[in-house]
Design a protein around this motif. Structure first.
Motif, PDB file in Angstrom:
ATOM      1  N   LEU A   7      -2.383  -7.040   3.094  1.00 45.22           N
ATOM      2  CA  LEU A   7      -2.002  -6.390   2.248  1.00 45.22           C
ATOM      3  C   LEU A   7      -0.821  -6.300   2.055  1.00 45.22           C
TER       4      LEU A   7
ATOM      5  N   TYR B  89       0.771  -1.364  -0.136  1.00 42.60           N
ATOM      6  CA  TYR B  89      -0.122  -0.235   0.040  1.00 42.60           C
ATOM      7  C   TYR B  89       1.476   1.119  -0.084  1.00 42.60           C
TER       8      TYR B  89
ATOM      9  N   VAL C 233     -10.745   1.596   8.412  1.00 46.90           N
ATOM     10  CA  VAL C 233     -10.315   0.916   8.703  1.00 46.90           C
ATOM     11  C   VAL C 233     -10.088  -0.466   9.375  1.00 46.90           C
TER      12      VAL C 233
ATOM     13  N   TRP D 243     -14.085  -0.438  -0.876  1.00 48.33           N
ATOM     14  CA  TRP D 243     -12.715  -1.202  -1.610  1.00 48.33           C
ATOM     15  C   TRP D 243     -12.714  -2.327  -2.801  1.00 48.33           C
TER      16      TRP D 243
ATOM     17  N   TRP E 291      -6.810  -5.954   7.831  1.00 50.39           N
ATOM     18  CA  TRP E 291      -6.297  -5.128   6.593  1.00 50.39           C
ATOM     19  C   TRP E 291      -5.039  -4.803   5.867  1.00 50.39           C
TER      20      TRP E 291
ATOM     21  N   PRO F 296      -3.925  -0.063  -2.222  1.00 49.54           N
ATOM     22  CA  PRO F 296      -4.883   1.548  -1.112  1.00 49.54           C
ATOM     23  C   PRO F 296      -3.836   2.136  -1.554  1.00 49.54           C
TER      24      PRO F 296
ATOM     25  N   HIS G  65     -10.850  -8.469   5.002  1.00 45.01           N
ATOM     26  CA  HIS G  65     -11.735  -7.580   5.900  1.00 45.01           C
ATOM     27  C   HIS G  65     -11.210  -5.653   5.152  1.00 45.01           C
ATOM     28  N   ALA G  66     -11.131  -5.839   3.597  1.00 44.29           N
ATOM     29  CA  ALA G  66     -11.069  -4.832   3.291  1.00 44.29           C
ATOM     30  C   ALA G  66     -12.824  -3.469   3.222  1.00 44.29           C
TER      31      ALA G  66
ATOM     32  N   PRO H  35      -6.077  -9.782  -0.647  1.00 47.77           N
ATOM     33  CA  PRO H  35      -6.533  -8.591  -0.862  1.00 47.77           C
ATOM     34  C   PRO H  35      -8.006  -7.455  -0.412  1.00 47.77           C
ATOM     35  N   LEU H  36      -8.627  -8.691  -0.467  1.00 44.56           N
ATOM     36  CA  LEU H  36      -9.864  -8.162  -0.880  1.00 44.56           C
ATOM     37  C   LEU H  36     -10.724  -8.542   1.328  1.00 44.56           C
TER      38      LEU H  36
END
Length: 378
Positions: free
Chosen positions: A204, A69, A196, A219, A200, A135, A214-215, A211-212
């Protein structure tokens, strides 16, 4: 919300929250972003210098070349490159890193423009490509030391704009002394009231992570549907007056951040869960009160916004609960103070048979209320 330096390693990322710097007198050691983005189980955070900082994915404790990120830090001090945030549209404009006449705009020291080109092309590409877009977390200085304010999570692109419109390549400077640079248009997206999740960040950072997982929902929407379906951060819905005096220093730019997410988002989340009085079922939403179980003044920053520390009550039952005339056992059965006589029990429509549904995560707050707020008989 405001988080002290000592809290940063476990603090959630909440829109408009202030993250304080350290007090050692060393800018590198006091930088709040480095501590905030140090994720448990991983060795590297983000750097402590520059307006754009990257954090690498890791494998077995070792950084890789893949970006987990990015963190954008806007100081507002570079007049030639005025990063701007239009809160009415949720659009953040960020300038690339080429400022050298005669230099190829993609051949910069930090490779910032090359990276912008890559992620914008992925954003306007396929689902599989968007899954690899890191992100970007946007912060700006508060004007008080190294303290920063979190503006939100940004995605590449803007709804209704093409790739070339969202990532503009422009020529700057006078003839004979010109250079090209990117003007990137990003969109700040809605995130949940709880902010956030650090889980997540951990996904990441993990080169094999999902990557999805807990996003934020928005997002996931971006990854699935691209910029065309983005829902921007809505300024109307995220702000409410926070009158808590100990959270804001009037000498800082944070004074403007008295308009906060806290109470408004707390109430919105409770309304989504169940828009009725927890005790009597009254459902006139304008009259419902978002009541903290463990009071605001006694709660920490997380407890003030987490929905498990609250439920909706009608004004009468909110007042009785707030003043300690009623509370609940951990199984949800009401406990009435002996200070309420039978006449007032009837007027308040209260009786010992009332039982409400409690989530297991609410029990610690109810226990606190029962031990510290409830009016026991003397």
């Amino acid at each position: 919300m405001r988080f002290k330096y000592e809290q940063l390693s476990s603090a959630p990322l909440l829109v408009n929250s202030i993250y304080e710097s350290g007090s050692k007198g060393n800018p590198a050691a006091d930088d709040p972003l480095t501590k905030l983005f140090k994720v448990d189980g991983y060795t590297k955070s983000v750097g402590n210098r520059g307006g754009f900082r990257k954090s690498s994915k890791e494998v077995n404790g070792k950084p890789t070349k893949q970006i987990a990120y990015g963190v954008i830090y806007s100081t507002g001090k570079i007049k030639e490159w005025p990063d701007t945030y239009d809160k009415s549209t949720g659009t953040f404009i960020y300038y690339g890193d080429n400022r050298e006449p005669g230099n190829d705009y993609l051949n910069t020291k930090q490779k910032g423009n090359a990276w912008l080109k890559e992620i914008f092309e992925k954003a306007y590409g396929t689902y599989e490509a968007r899954k690899t877009v890191p992100p970007m977390f946007v912060f700006e200085t508060t004007g008080n030391g190294l303290n920063v304010e979190f503006l939100g999570v940004a995605v590449p692109g803007v709804k209704g704009k093409t790739l070339n419109q969202s990532l503009e390549l422009k020529t700057f400077g006078e003839t004979g002394n010109q250079f090209q640079n990117y003007i990137a248009h990003l969109t700040m997206i809605n995130i949940e009231p709880e902010g956030v999740s650090r889980d997540w960040l951990a996904q990441l950072k993990n080169i094999n992570g999902n990557p999805l997982k807990h996003a934020p929902k928005e997002w996931i929407n971006f990854v699935q549907n691209g910029p065309a379906k983005i829902i921007p951060l809505n300024e109307k819905n995220k702000k409410t007056i926070d009158t808590t005096p100990d959270l804001i220093l009037p000498s800082e730019k944070e004074y403007l951040a008295k308009v906060r997410t806290t109470q408004g988002k707390f109430r919105e989340n409770l309304l989504r869960i169940s828009p009725v009085c927890k005790i009597c079922g009254m459902n006139i939403t304008e009259l419902l009160v978002a009541s903290h179980i463990k009071p605001w003044k006694d709660s920490d920053n997380h407890e003030r916004i987490v929905s498990y520390n609250g439920f909706l009550l009608c004004p009468s039952h909110d007042a009785a609960f707030d003043k300690g005339y009623i509370t609940f056992n951990n199984d949800g059965k009401i406990i009435l103070s002996h200070l309420i006589d039978n006449q007032n029990k009837e007027l308040l429509n209260l009786n010992e048979d009332i039982k409400i549904e409690l989530h297991p995560s609410q029990q610690k707050y109810i226990t606190w209320h029962r031990e510290n707020v409830f009016k026991h008989t003397q």
